[in-house]
Design a protein around this motif. Structure first.
Motif, PDB file in Angstrom:
ATOM      1  N   VAL A   1       0.830  -1.202   0.000  1.00  0.00           N
ATOM      2  CA  VAL A   1       0.000   0.000   0.000  1.00  0.00           C
ATOM      3  C   VAL A   1       0.866   1.255   0.000  1.00  0.00           C
ATOM      4  N   ARG A   2       1.945   1.228   0.771  1.00  0.00           N
ATOM      5  CA  ARG A   2       2.828   2.402   0.795  1.00  0.00           C
ATOM      6  C   ARG A   2       3.404   2.674  -0.591  1.00  0.00           C
ATOM      7  N   ALA A   3       3.822   1.610  -1.269  1.00  0.00           N
ATOM      8  CA  ALA A   3       4.383   1.786  -2.618  1.00  0.00           C
ATOM      9  C   ALA A   3       3.305   2.311  -3.568  1.00  0.00           C
ATOM     10  N   TYR A   4       2.097   1.788  -3.408  1.00  0.00           N
ATOM     11  CA  TYR A   4       0.968   2.209  -4.257  1.00  0.00           C
ATOM     12  C   TYR A   4       0.688   3.699  -4.048  1.00  0.00           C
ATOM     13  N   GLU A   5       0.738   4.130  -2.806  1.00  0.00           N
ATOM     14  CA  GLU A   5       0.488   5.547  -2.526  1.00  0.00           C
ATOM     15  C   GLU A   5       1.591   6.434  -3.128  1.00  0.00           C
ATOM     16  N   ASP A   6       2.835   5.944  -3.036  1.00  0.00           N
ATOM     17  CA  ASP A   6       3.941   6.707  -3.632  1.00  0.00           C
ATOM     18  C   ASP A   6       3.740   6.858  -5.135  1.00  0.00           C
ATOM     19  N   VAL A   7       3.409   5.735  -5.782  1.00  0.00           N
ATOM     20  CA  VAL A   7       3.226   5.766  -7.236  1.00  0.00           C
ATOM     21  C   VAL A   7       2.044   6.669  -7.593  1.00  0.00           C
ATOM     22  N   SER A   8       0.959   6.592  -6.818  1.00  0.00           N
ATOM     23  CA  SER A   8      -0.205   7.441  -7.080  1.00  0.00           C
ATOM     24  C   SER A   8       0.193   8.909  -7.042  1.00  0.00           C
TER      25      SER A   8
ATOM     26  N   GLY B   1       0.326   9.571 -10.915  1.00  0.00           N
ATOM     27  CA  GLY B   1      -1.089   9.778 -11.244  1.00  0.00           C
ATOM     28  C   GLY B   1      -1.813   8.486 -11.583  1.00  0.00           C
ATOM     29  N   LYS B   2      -3.016   8.648 -12.078  1.00  0.00           N
ATOM     30  CA  LYS B   2      -3.921   7.523 -12.273  1.00  0.00           C
ATOM     31  C   LYS B   2      -3.416   6.508 -13.303  1.00  0.00           C
ATOM     32  N   ALA B   3      -2.967   7.058 -14.445  1.00  0.00           N
ATOM     33  CA  ALA B   3      -2.531   6.164 -15.523  1.00  0.00           C
ATOM     34  C   ALA B   3      -1.300   5.374 -15.099  1.00  0.00           C
ATOM     35  N   GLY B   4      -0.356   6.085 -14.457  1.00  0.00           N
ATOM     36  CA  GLY B   4       0.880   5.442 -14.033  1.00  0.00           C
ATOM     37  C   GLY B   4       0.604   4.371 -12.982  1.00  0.00           C
ATOM     38  N   ARG B   5      -0.356   4.662 -12.134  1.00  0.00           N
ATOM     39  CA  ARG B   5      -0.718   3.749 -11.055  1.00  0.00           C
ATOM     40  C   ARG B   5      -1.281   2.442 -11.617  1.00  0.00           C
TER      41      ARG B   5
ATOM     42  N   MET C   1       3.115  -5.143 -11.379  1.00  0.00           N
ATOM     43  CA  MET C   1       3.387  -5.767 -10.081  1.00  0.00           C
ATOM     44  C   MET C   1       2.404  -6.904  -9.778  1.00  0.00           C
ATOM     45  N   PHE C   2       1.523  -7.201 -10.728  1.00  0.00           N
ATOM     46  CA  PHE C   2       0.505  -8.243 -10.523  1.00  0.00           C
ATOM     47  C   PHE C   2      -0.324  -7.962  -9.274  1.00  0.00           C
ATOM     48  N   LEU C   3      -0.733  -6.698  -9.169  1.00  0.00           N
ATOM     49  CA  LEU C   3      -1.594  -6.309  -8.045  1.00  0.00           C
ATOM     50  C   LEU C   3      -2.962  -5.960  -8.605  1.00  0.00           C
ATOM     51  N   ASN C   4      -3.983  -6.257  -7.836  1.00  0.00           N
ATOM     52  CA  ASN C   4      -5.344  -5.972  -8.261  1.00  0.00           C
ATOM     53  C   ASN C   4      -5.679  -4.529  -7.861  1.00  0.00           C
ATOM     54  N   GLU C   5      -5.718  -3.648  -8.852  1.00  0.00           N
ATOM     55  CA  GLU C   5      -5.908  -2.237  -8.530  1.00  0.00           C
ATOM     56  C   GLU C   5      -7.266  -1.987  -7.884  1.00  0.00           C
ATOM     57  N   ARG C   6      -8.246  -2.769  -8.297  1.00  0.00           N
ATOM     58  CA  ARG C   6      -9.591  -2.609  -7.744  1.00  0.00           C
ATOM     59  C   ARG C   6      -9.579  -2.817  -6.230  1.00  0.00           C
ATOM     60  N   CYS C   7      -8.788  -3.803  -5.800  1.00  0.00           N
ATOM     61  CA  CYS C   7      -8.692  -4.081  -4.366  1.00  0.00           C
ATOM     62  C   CYS C   7      -8.057  -2.893  -3.651  1.00  0.00           C
ATOM     63  N   LEU C   8      -7.009  -2.354  -4.244  1.00  0.00           N
ATOM     64  CA  LEU C   8      -6.331  -1.228  -3.601  1.00  0.00           C
ATOM     65  C   LEU C   8      -7.231   0.003  -3.553  1.00  0.00           C
ATOM     66  N   ALA C   9      -7.954   0.257  -4.640  1.00  0.00           N
ATOM     67  CA  ALA C   9      -8.845   1.417  -4.660  1.00  0.00           C
ATOM     68  C   ALA C   9      -9.947   1.239  -3.610  1.00  0.00           C
ATOM     69  N   GLU C  10     -10.470   0.014  -3.521  1.00  0.00           N
ATOM     70  CA  GLU C  10     -11.516  -0.252  -2.534  1.00  0.00           C
ATOM     71  C   GLU C  10     -10.955  -0.060  -1.117  1.00  0.00           C
ATOM     72  N   ALA C  11      -9.729  -0.549  -0.909  1.00  0.00           N
ATOM     73  CA  ALA C  11      -9.112  -0.415   0.420  1.00  0.00           C
ATOM     74  C   ALA C  11      -8.970   1.056   0.803  1.00  0.00           C
ATOM     75  N   MET C  12      -8.610   1.902  -0.173  1.00  0.00           N
ATOM     76  CA  MET C  12      -8.449   3.333   0.122  1.00  0.00           C
ATOM     77  C   MET C  12      -9.793   3.934   0.542  1.00  0.00           C
ATOM     78  N   SER C  13     -10.853   3.490  -0.147  1.00  0.00           N
ATOM     79  CA  SER C  13     -12.165   4.030   0.193  1.00  0.00           C
ATOM     80  C   SER C  13     -12.641   3.515   1.562  1.00  0.00           C
ATOM     81  N   ILE C  14     -12.370   2.261   1.846  1.00  0.00           N
ATOM     82  CA  ILE C  14     -12.729   1.709   3.153  1.00  0.00           C
ATOM     83  C   ILE C  14     -11.963   2.443   4.260  1.00  0.00           C
ATOM     84  N   ARG C  15     -10.679   2.712   3.973  1.00  0.00           N
ATOM     85  CA  ARG C  15      -9.866   3.388   4.981  1.00  0.00           C
ATOM     86  C   ARG C  15     -10.430   4.772   5.308  1.00  0.00           C
ATOM     87  N   THR C  16     -10.872   5.468   4.256  1.00  0.00           N
ATOM     88  CA  THR C  16     -11.456   6.795   4.491  1.00  0.00           C
ATOM     89  C   THR C  16     -12.671   6.676   5.410  1.00  0.00           C
ATOM     90  N   GLN C  17     -13.492   5.670   5.153  1.00  0.00           N
ATOM     91  CA  GLN C  17     -14.688   5.535   5.982  1.00  0.00           C
ATOM     92  C   GLN C  17     -14.368   5.103   7.399  1.00  0.00           C
TER      93      GLN C  17
END
Ligand code: CDP
Ligand code: MG
Length: 745
Positions: A597-604, A608-612, A619-635
């Motif tokens: 997640v830390r690396a994902y935040e750095d890249v974001s 930006g969005k396209a680079g992310r 990196m074989f990471l599921n971006e949808r999962c990371l985006a969802e995690a960010m939204s869950i964290r906010t809540q």
């Protein structure tokens, strides 16, 4: 219909790889037996048996063919949509339904899938002003159903979601002060009980899909009985003449509550009896005959059998969409790959194939596709879990392939001193099989291919066991204790067994949510405020004491997503492990997740969005999962703020400083104290609180490592019992917590 022959040119082809079709049997393809004599054709809802039942017999009505285009993103006028609404089977019973609800506090409404219960009843009741100035809530067992239904009904009302029609599901909400109809998950409504024990914002509560008997639905049904007493008084039936405009205000200024229990199948009498013998209304659906075929021999490789059956239909049968029922996401993804692989080998003049997966974790943007008509020259092939059995209706389906399997949450190994929930693939019930076949007969004569024998069908249980009898109860018990209720004393439709209650208490005592007198502690109350399973809520609150809330919040957010973080299919596994090597933390998966997640935040931040997006792919990471995690964290941060937990507090990061990171593990271990195992002399692991021998899952960064003690997120049960999401922790993290709780807890 003639026997369906083996698929020419495909059945003998070599298996394309290790996804599926796995091992291809070169035996004769399945022979089908036509078992659909009159008795076995799928029939409309069972006739009412009790005197109090009312029946809307729609059989004499013209049977108009519904348009196949529908859903929020369809392109058609609202006029034609309003026409469609009038053609739904429930429309003829509209006045009767409204009258029944007006005159009774509780109504049971039974009707076949697609008759219009879920989308229409709330609108009818709103138009008839039965909700007064309050809201109408409609519960759904699944998030996907709640959000997609809200879009559909908002569309029917010519508004956008979040205004008149809204929804509320865990970690996502769309509603406003003008919302009058709200689709909610049953879990969300249970959560609302904690802040508003009489659910006073709602004047009508509709419990939908009640036959699924989820734990939360059962919990709600039990509570509604007492809420009705509190809000309506004991003389609760027959309010003839009440137009629902708040005339019957009760002492304490509560509006009377109306409850509607809706269900697709049977069990009507049981619901009716539970509420003291209330009326049951049956809506007869529009059902065309469905011819059912069953195999002559059993098909252990049901994904392969489904693949062959699909292509047999596709090459031999006239146009019409195909709906395939599979147990879960993995099988759906695997079959999707296989179908795509073979699709270019069918004769040139065949229809092209449009595959639409449908499962609970699918993002909403991909769900709307299944409601759209297939483009000309295309056959839609929907690969669905049992979510398509009753919760959603998919237009255009003429053929159903039923693997006979589903996934079910089940509590296992409780005899070993500790239990856990796991998703197991198992045989469906007879009532599910009938529902599944019924999906083929919505718009005309249909066909259902059961990938199991008639004997197998006959041996299936009639209906599913309620979740309350087969799942862990810790989270529900905690919520009940916040309402000053006890599991043992609540008037449930089916009572949980003593052993399950004992384990729920044990878990909560161990987490410090209850003391040894089973009294709710302040910590327990705080835990219940978080929309998290008790162990994760505990880890978060432990982190707040230890000064690492920020880090643990991030980890907990990822663990609460519906998607997997790592893309790990067989064909990319080695490349994926290599690409992600730099995230690996020596202690295991929890801190590895934090690194990702830390690396994902750095890249974001930097790209930006396209680079992310590109980075996630590499990196074989599921971006949808990371985006969802960010939204869950906010809540979750919002919840923290409401409960005076400072989410910004984190460790001062020194790269590679294990001393500090040990605190994160300590917090995680306090939450996962029940999910701990110790290394044995023979190199295996044994549960710290139980006797089950477990292995570390191959997907874990700790696989093959021998460490004195581990904690894990969950156990999965396949050939062995595997621990998934594993971290190595000092043994004393576990033992200290256990001893502490036994002494003070
Ligand atoms: O609840 P029940 O199964 O009785 O029916 P419903 O969910 O109210 O659906 C009534 C009709 O609306 C069905 O014919 C569906 O095809 C249609 N519908 C739709 O087109 N799109 C949705 N998102 C939901 C329902
Ligand atoms: Mg429905």
């Amino acid at each position: 219909m003639a026997k369906i022959s083996a698929l020419q040119g495909i059945s003998k082809r070599k298996s394309p790889g290790h996804h599926t079709p796995r091992k291809r049997s070169h035996k004769r393809d399945h022979a089908w037996v036509d078992v659909s004599d009159d008795d076995l054709e799928v029939k409309s809802t069972k006739k009412p048996s009790s005197k109090s039942s009312i029946k809307f017999d729609l059989s004499s009505r013209k049977k108009p063919r519904l348009s196949t285009t529908s859903g929020p993103s369809g392109f058609f006028s609202n006029d034609s949509l309003q026409q469609q609404r009038k053609q739904l089977p429930i429309y003829a019973g509209k006045d009767a339904v409204v009258d029944l609800v007006r005159e009774n506090d509780v109504t049971v409404l039974i009707g076949e899938t697609g008759s219009g219960k879920t989308t229409q009843v709330p609108q009818y009741l709103l138009e008839a002003e039965l909700a007064g100035s309050g809201m109408i809530a409609i519960t759904q067992p699944r998030k996907v159903a709640a959000t997609s239904l809200a879009s559909r009904v908002a569309f029917e009302q010519s508004t956008s979601v979040g205004s008149l029609v809204g929804y509320s599901v865990r970690f996502d909400e769309a509603s406003s002060s003008s919302t009058r109809i709200k689709y909610v998950t049953d879990g969300m409504l249970v959560r609302e009980l904690l802040g508003d024990p009489l659910l006073s914002r709602y004047n009508i509560i509709i419990i939908d899909e009640a036959h699924e008997r989820t734990l939360r639905t059962d919990l709600l049904i039990a509570n509604l009985k007492t809420i009705l007493q509190a809000r309506n008084g004991s003389a609760s039936v027959n309010r003839t003449g009440d137009k629902g405009k708040g005339k019957h205000k009760m002492p304490g200024n509560y509006n009377p509550l109306k409850v509607v229990i809706m269900s697709a199948t049977l069990e009507a009498e049981k619901f009716s009896k539970f509420f003291g013998g209330v009326k049951v209304a049956y809506i007869k659906g529009r059902q065309h005959p469905v011819i059912i075929y069953q195999t002559t021999s059993s098909q252990p490789d049901y994904v392969d059998a489904a693949l062959r059956t699909f292509f047999q239909i596709h090459t031999d049968q006239p146009p019409g969409d195909v709906l395939i029922f599979l147990p879960g996401q993995e099988d759906i993804e695997s079959l999707e790959k296989s179908i795509k692989m073979y699709a270019n080998q069918v004769p040139k003049d065949s229809l092209s194939i449009l595959i639409c997966p449908m499962y609970a974790a699918l993002p909403p943007s991909m769900q709307t596709r299944i409601f759209l008509a297939a483009p000309v020259g295309t056959r839609k092939c929907i690969l669905a879990t049992n979510i398509a059995e009753t919760s959603i209706t998919i237009p255009g389906v003429k053929y159903v392939i039923d693997t006979g399997k589903c996934k079910e949450k089940r509590y296992i190994a409780k005899q070993n001193g500790t239990g856990f929930d796991t998703l197991l693939t198992r045989d469906i019930t007879q009532s599910s099989a009938v529902q599944r076949a019924g999906r083929a007969g919505r718009e005309g004569k249909g066909f259902c291919f059961r990938l199991y024998t008639e004997d197998t069908f006959n041996a299936l249980p009639l209906t599913a066991e309620p979740e309350i009898c087969r799942c862990t109860l810790a989270s529900s018990l905690l919520q009940l204790r916040c309402l000053s209720q006890n599991l043992e004393e609540v008037d449930f439709m089916d009572k949980p067994d003593e052993e399950s209650i004992y384990f729920a208490i044990k878990t909560l005592v161990l987490l410090g949510a209850l003391d040894t007198h089973k009294t709710l502690t302040p910590l327990g109350r705080k835990m219940a405020a978080f929309p998290l399973e008790p162990p994760l809520a505990r880890a978060l609150l432990a982190a707040s004491d230890l000064g690492c809330t920020a880090e643990v919040l991030t980890i907990v957010s990822v663990l609460s997503t519906s998607a997997k973080l790592f893309v790990d299919s067989h064909d990319v596994r080695d490349a994926a492990v290599e690409a992600r090597r730099k995230f690996r933390h020596l202690s295991g998966d929890h801190l590895t997740v934090l690194n990702v997640v830390r690396a994902y935040e750095d890249v974001s931040r930097s790209e930006g969005k396209a680079g992310r997006k590109d980075w996630c792919r590499k990196m074989f990471l599921n971006e949808r999962c990371l985006a969802e995690a960010m939204s869950i964290r906010t809540q979750l941060r919002d919840v923290c703020e409401r409960h005076q937990v400072d989410w910004k507090v984190g460790l001062r990061e020194h790269e590679g400083s294990d001393g500090d990171q040990g605190l994160i593990l300590r917090a995680i271990a306090q939450g996962l104290v029940q999910n701990a195992a110790f290394l044995q002399p023979d190199g295996s692991y044994k549960q710290a609180m139980g006797h089950t021998m477990i292995k570390i899952h191959p997907s874990s960064s700790l696989v093959d490592k021998k460490v004195p003690a581990i904690v894990y997120d969950e156990l999965v049960y396949t050939t062995h019992v595997y621990a998934r999401g594993v971290s190595a922790v000092p043994k004393n993290f576990i033992t200290e917590t256990q001893i502490l709780r036994q002494r003070t807890g």
